[in-house]
Design a protein around this motif. Structure first.
Motif, PDB file in Angstrom:
ATOM      1  N   GLY A  88       0.801  -1.221   0.000  1.00  0.00           N
ATOM      2  CA  GLY A  88       0.000   0.000   0.000  1.00  0.00           C
ATOM      3  C   GLY A  88       0.832   1.267   0.000  1.00  0.00           C
ATOM      4  O   GLY A  88       0.287   2.362   0.157  1.00  0.00           O
ATOM      5  N   ARG A  89       2.156   1.131  -0.184  1.00  0.00           N
ATOM      6  CA  ARG A  89       3.030   2.311  -0.178  1.00  0.00           C
ATOM      7  C   ARG A  89       2.668   3.271  -1.304  1.00  0.00           C
ATOM      8  O   ARG A  89       2.624   4.496  -1.098  1.00  0.00           O
ATOM      9  N   ARG A  90       2.406   2.746  -2.486  1.00  0.00           N
ATOM     10  CA  ARG A  90       2.034   3.592  -3.615  1.00  0.00           C
ATOM     11  C   ARG A  90       0.712   4.305  -3.350  1.00  0.00           C
ATOM     12  O   ARG A  90       0.528   5.465  -3.746  1.00  0.00           O
ATOM     13  N   LEU A  91      -0.205   3.604  -2.678  1.00  0.00           N
ATOM     14  CA  LEU A  91      -1.486   4.219  -2.345  1.00  0.00           C
ATOM     15  C   LEU A  91      -1.300   5.380  -1.379  1.00  0.00           C
ATOM     16  O   LEU A  91      -1.933   6.436  -1.526  1.00  0.00           O
ATOM     17  N   VAL A  92      -0.410   5.186  -0.406  1.00  0.00           N
ATOM     18  CA  VAL A  92      -0.122   6.254   0.552  1.00  0.00           C
ATOM     19  C   VAL A  92       0.471   7.463  -0.176  1.00  0.00           C
ATOM     20  O   VAL A  92       0.109   8.620   0.104  1.00  0.00           O
ATOM     21  N   GLN A  93       1.400   7.206  -1.093  1.00  0.00           N
ATOM     22  CA  GLN A  93       1.999   8.302  -1.855  1.00  0.00           C
ATOM     23  C   GLN A  93       0.948   9.030  -2.686  1.00  0.00           C
ATOM     24  O   GLN A  93       0.965  10.262  -2.788  1.00  0.00           O
ATOM     25  N   PHE A  94       0.024   8.262  -3.272  1.00  0.00           N
ATOM     26  CA  PHE A  94      -1.028   8.898  -4.058  1.00  0.00           C
ATOM     27  C   PHE A  94      -1.944   9.737  -3.170  1.00  0.00           C
ATOM     28  O   PHE A  94      -2.330  10.860  -3.537  1.00  0.00           O
ATOM     29  N   LEU A  95      -2.302   9.215  -2.002  1.00  0.00           N
ATOM     30  CA  LEU A  95      -3.176   9.960  -1.092  1.00  0.00           C
ATOM     31  C   LEU A  95      -2.504  11.241  -0.612  1.00  0.00           C
ATOM     32  O   LEU A  95      -3.182  12.242  -0.335  1.00  0.00           O
ATOM     33  N   LEU A  96      -1.170  11.204  -0.508  1.00  0.00           N
ATOM     34  CA  LEU A  96      -0.447  12.402  -0.081  1.00  0.00           C
ATOM     35  C   LEU A  96      -0.576  13.527  -1.101  1.00  0.00           C
ATOM     36  O   LEU A  96      -0.752  14.690  -0.739  1.00  0.00           O
ATOM     37  N   ILE A  97      -0.488  13.163  -2.372  1.00  0.00           N
ATOM     38  CA  ILE A  97      -0.530  14.203  -3.399  1.00  0.00           C
ATOM     39  C   ILE A  97      -1.944  14.461  -3.908  1.00  0.00           C
ATOM     40  O   ILE A  97      -2.154  15.366  -4.716  1.00  0.00           O
ATOM     41  N   ALA A  98      -2.925  13.693  -3.409  1.00  0.00           N
ATOM     42  CA  ALA A  98      -4.306  13.875  -3.862  1.00  0.00           C
ATOM     43  C   ALA A  98      -4.823  15.299  -3.659  1.00  0.00           C
ATOM     44  O   ALA A  98      -5.475  15.855  -4.546  1.00  0.00           O
ATOM     45  N   PRO A  99      -4.557  15.929  -2.490  1.00  0.00           N
ATOM     46  CA  PRO A  99      -5.038  17.313  -2.327  1.00  0.00           C
ATOM     47  C   PRO A  99      -4.433  18.285  -3.326  1.00  0.00           C
ATOM     48  O   PRO A  99      -5.017  19.341  -3.586  1.00  0.00           O
ATOM     49  N   VAL A 100      -3.262  17.958  -3.855  1.00  0.00           N
ATOM     50  CA  VAL A 100      -2.632  18.824  -4.849  1.00  0.00           C
ATOM     51  C   VAL A 100      -3.297  18.633  -6.211  1.00  0.00           C
ATOM     52  O   VAL A 100      -3.429  19.583  -6.995  1.00  0.00           O
ATOM     53  N   ILE A 101      -3.725  17.395  -6.498  1.00  0.00           N
ATOM     54  CA  ILE A 101      -4.368  17.102  -7.777  1.00  0.00           C
ATOM     55  C   ILE A 101      -5.764  17.708  -7.831  1.00  0.00           C
ATOM     56  O   ILE A 101      -6.173  18.288  -8.832  1.00  0.00           O
ATOM     57  N   VAL A 102      -6.510  17.555  -6.731  1.00  0.00           N
ATOM     58  CA  VAL A 102      -7.877  18.082  -6.670  1.00  0.00           C
ATOM     59  C   VAL A 102      -7.824  19.604  -6.562  1.00  0.00           C
ATOM     60  O   VAL A 102      -6.971  20.138  -5.847  1.00  0.00           O
ATOM     61  N   PRO A 103      -8.703  20.330  -7.256  1.00  0.00           N
ATOM     62  CA  PRO A 103      -8.717  21.795  -7.138  1.00  0.00           C
ATOM     63  C   PRO A 103      -8.835  22.247  -5.690  1.00  0.00           C
ATOM     64  O   PRO A 103      -9.627  21.701  -4.919  1.00  0.00           O
ATOM     65  N   GLY A 104      -8.029  23.247  -5.321  1.00  0.00           N
ATOM     66  CA  GLY A 104      -7.992  23.708  -3.943  1.00  0.00           C
ATOM     67  C   GLY A 104      -9.341  24.176  -3.431  1.00  0.00           C
ATOM     68  O   GLY A 104      -9.675  23.973  -2.252  1.00  0.00           O
ATOM     69  N   LEU A 105     -10.135  24.798  -4.292  1.00  0.00           N
ATOM     70  CA  LEU A 105     -11.443  25.295  -3.867  1.00  0.00           C
ATOM     71  C   LEU A 105     -12.355  24.152  -3.444  1.00  0.00           C
ATOM     72  O   LEU A 105     -13.090  24.267  -2.454  1.00  0.00           O
ATOM     73  N   ALA A 106     -12.288  23.029  -4.169  1.00  0.00           N
ATOM     74  CA  ALA A 106     -13.121  21.880  -3.822  1.00  0.00           C
ATOM     75  C   ALA A 106     -12.715  21.312  -2.465  1.00  0.00           C
ATOM     76  O   ALA A 106     -13.564  20.908  -1.659  1.00  0.00           O
ATOM     77  N   VAL A 107     -11.413  21.288  -2.205  1.00  0.00           N
ATOM     78  CA  VAL A 107     -10.921  20.758  -0.934  1.00  0.00           C
ATOM     79  C   VAL A 107     -11.359  21.650   0.224  1.00  0.00           C
ATOM     80  O   VAL A 107     -11.865  21.179   1.250  1.00  0.00           O
ATOM     81  N   VAL A 108     -11.176  22.964   0.056  1.00  0.00           N
ATOM     82  CA  VAL A 108     -11.439  23.871   1.168  1.00  0.00           C
ATOM     83  C   VAL A 108     -12.924  23.991   1.466  1.00  0.00           C
ATOM     84  O   VAL A 108     -13.323  24.185   2.618  1.00  0.00           O
ATOM     85  N   LEU A 109     -13.782  23.850   0.456  1.00  0.00           N
ATOM     86  CA  LEU A 109     -15.219  23.904   0.709  1.00  0.00           C
ATOM     87  C   LEU A 109     -15.666  22.731   1.565  1.00  0.00           C
ATOM     88  O   LEU A 109     -16.586  22.861   2.381  1.00  0.00           O
ATOM     89  N   GLY A 110     -15.011  21.590   1.393  1.00  0.00           N
ATOM     90  CA  GLY A 110     -15.325  20.441   2.238  1.00  0.00           C
ATOM     91  C   GLY A 110     -14.827  20.604   3.662  1.00  0.00           C
ATOM     92  O   GLY A 110     -15.451  20.115   4.617  1.00  0.00           O
ATOM     93  N   LEU A 111     -13.712  21.304   3.826  1.00  0.00           N
ATOM     94  CA  LEU A 111     -13.135  21.499   5.153  1.00  0.00           C
ATOM     95  C   LEU A 111     -13.731  22.691   5.892  1.00  0.00           C
ATOM     96  O   LEU A 111     -13.618  22.770   7.122  1.00  0.00           O
ATOM     97  N   GLN A 112     -14.336  23.606   5.175  1.00  0.00           N
ATOM     98  CA  GLN A 112     -14.814  24.839   5.775  1.00  0.00           C
ATOM     99  C   GLN A 112     -15.811  24.578   6.900  1.00  0.00           C
ATOM    100  O   GLN A 112     -15.818  25.294   7.916  1.00  0.00           O
ATOM    101  N   VAL A 113     -16.646  23.552   6.738  1.00  0.00           N
ATOM    102  CA  VAL A 113     -17.637  23.230   7.771  1.00  0.00           C
ATOM    103  C   VAL A 113     -16.956  22.906   9.089  1.00  0.00           C
ATOM    104  O   VAL A 113     -17.372  23.376  10.160  1.00  0.00           O
ATOM    105  N   PHE A 114     -15.881  22.119   9.037  1.00  0.00           N
ATOM    106  CA  PHE A 114     -15.172  21.738  10.258  1.00  0.00           C
ATOM    107  C   PHE A 114     -14.459  22.942  10.872  1.00  0.00           C
ATOM    108  O   PHE A 114     -14.431  23.096  12.100  1.00  0.00           O
ATOM    109  N   PHE A 115     -13.917  23.808  10.046  1.00  0.00           N
ATOM    110  CA  PHE A 115     -13.236  24.995  10.564  1.00  0.00           C
ATOM    111  C   PHE A 115     -14.224  25.923  11.270  1.00  0.00           C
ATOM    112  O   PHE A 115     -13.879  26.541  12.276  1.00  0.00           O
TER     113      PHE A 115
END
Length: 261
Positions: A88-115
């Motif tokens: 699962g090392r490759r999966l971990v590496q992919f999950l690490l860079i996933a937030p960079v691949i996904v548009p930042g606005l999409a990521v932050v809108l999901g996190l905004q509720v928790f903030f």
């Protein structure tokens, strides 16, 4: 040849700053004039206003905190990725860079509720924490690559000589990985320094950084003020990159000298 290449790189990096500096020091620049003819210090004087200095301080504090936290988190993550082979090392590496691949606005809108629930929205701390979503993957990837060539025997020797885990990390691991740590710190600092979307959404317009102030000034069509703020936004990263390049070149020369001796 190397000196000429370095000079060319510096010229290419600094060339875009020339129009900004000229615009910041003029009242108007009419076509087809090659150079502005109506000089003014109004744009440059805006750099020293309380609003600009406050935004500069906020940007510096946030970027510095993001760089330090990114390296602190990226160091153990990079160690696991670089030194260990596991399922699962490759999966971990992919999950690490996933937030960079996904548009930042999409990521932050999901996190905004928790903030908002945690009371971190519209705060400097919240802005710094949300930017880690973008910067930690870079730090972990860079440090993971550095750990792949790291000699574990250096740590083993320190432990045999009586050093504990903390002293071994502080006196052996970190100094050996200093170039990678410096590169990670500079890169994550620069990402945070120019970040706009995450800061705007989580900061809610209450956390005023230089990019936010620059975009607001551009919207006002005040070209001289926008150019002056552009210079203020661009110069520190350029100086930081040139300093890092110089330090790494000096360190590389020292290591080559030690190897020859």
């Amino acid at each position: 040849m190397r000196r000429a290449a370095s000079t060319l790189i510096v010229v290419v990096v600094l060339a875009p700053l020339v129009p900004l500096v000229l615009w910041a020091g003029t009242r108007s620049w009419r076509y087809p004039d090659l150079l502005p003819t109506d000089g003014s210090t109004r744009g440059l004087s805006l750099i020293f206003t309380s609003e600009t200095l406050a935004a500069l301080l906020t940007s510096t504090a946030v970027a510095t905190a993001v760089a330090l936290l990114s390296c602190a988190i990226g160091l153990p993550a990079g160690r696991v990725i670089g030194l260990h082979r596991f399922r699962g090392r490759r999966l971990v590496q992919f999950l690490l860079i996933a937030p960079v691949i996904v548009p930042g606005l999409a990521v932050v809108l999901g996190l905004q509720v928790f903030f908002i629930r945690w009371g971190l929205s519209e705060t400097v701390v919240g802005v710094a924490l949300v930017q880690l979503v973008l910067t930690v993957p870079y730090a972990a990837t860079i440090l993971g690559g550095a750990f792949e060539s790291f000699d574990l025997d250096l740590e083993h020797q320190a432990r045999v000589l009586g050093a504990g885990p903390t002293r071994t990390t502080a006196l052996v691991t970190i100094p050996v990985l200093a170039p990678a740590l410096a590169a990670s710190a500079v890169l994550t600092f620069l990402i945070s320094w120019s970040e706009y979307v995450l800061t705007l959404v989580v900061g809610g317009g209450q956390v005023q950084t230089l990019p936010l102030l620059l975009f607001a000034t551009v919207s006002s069509s005040d070209t001289a003020a926008a150019a002056a703020l552009g210079v203020l936004l661009v110069v520190p990263p350029v100086v930081l990159m040139l300093t890092l390049s110089r330090l790494l070149r000096v360190r590389g020369g020292m290591l080559m000298g030690m190897a020859r001796s």
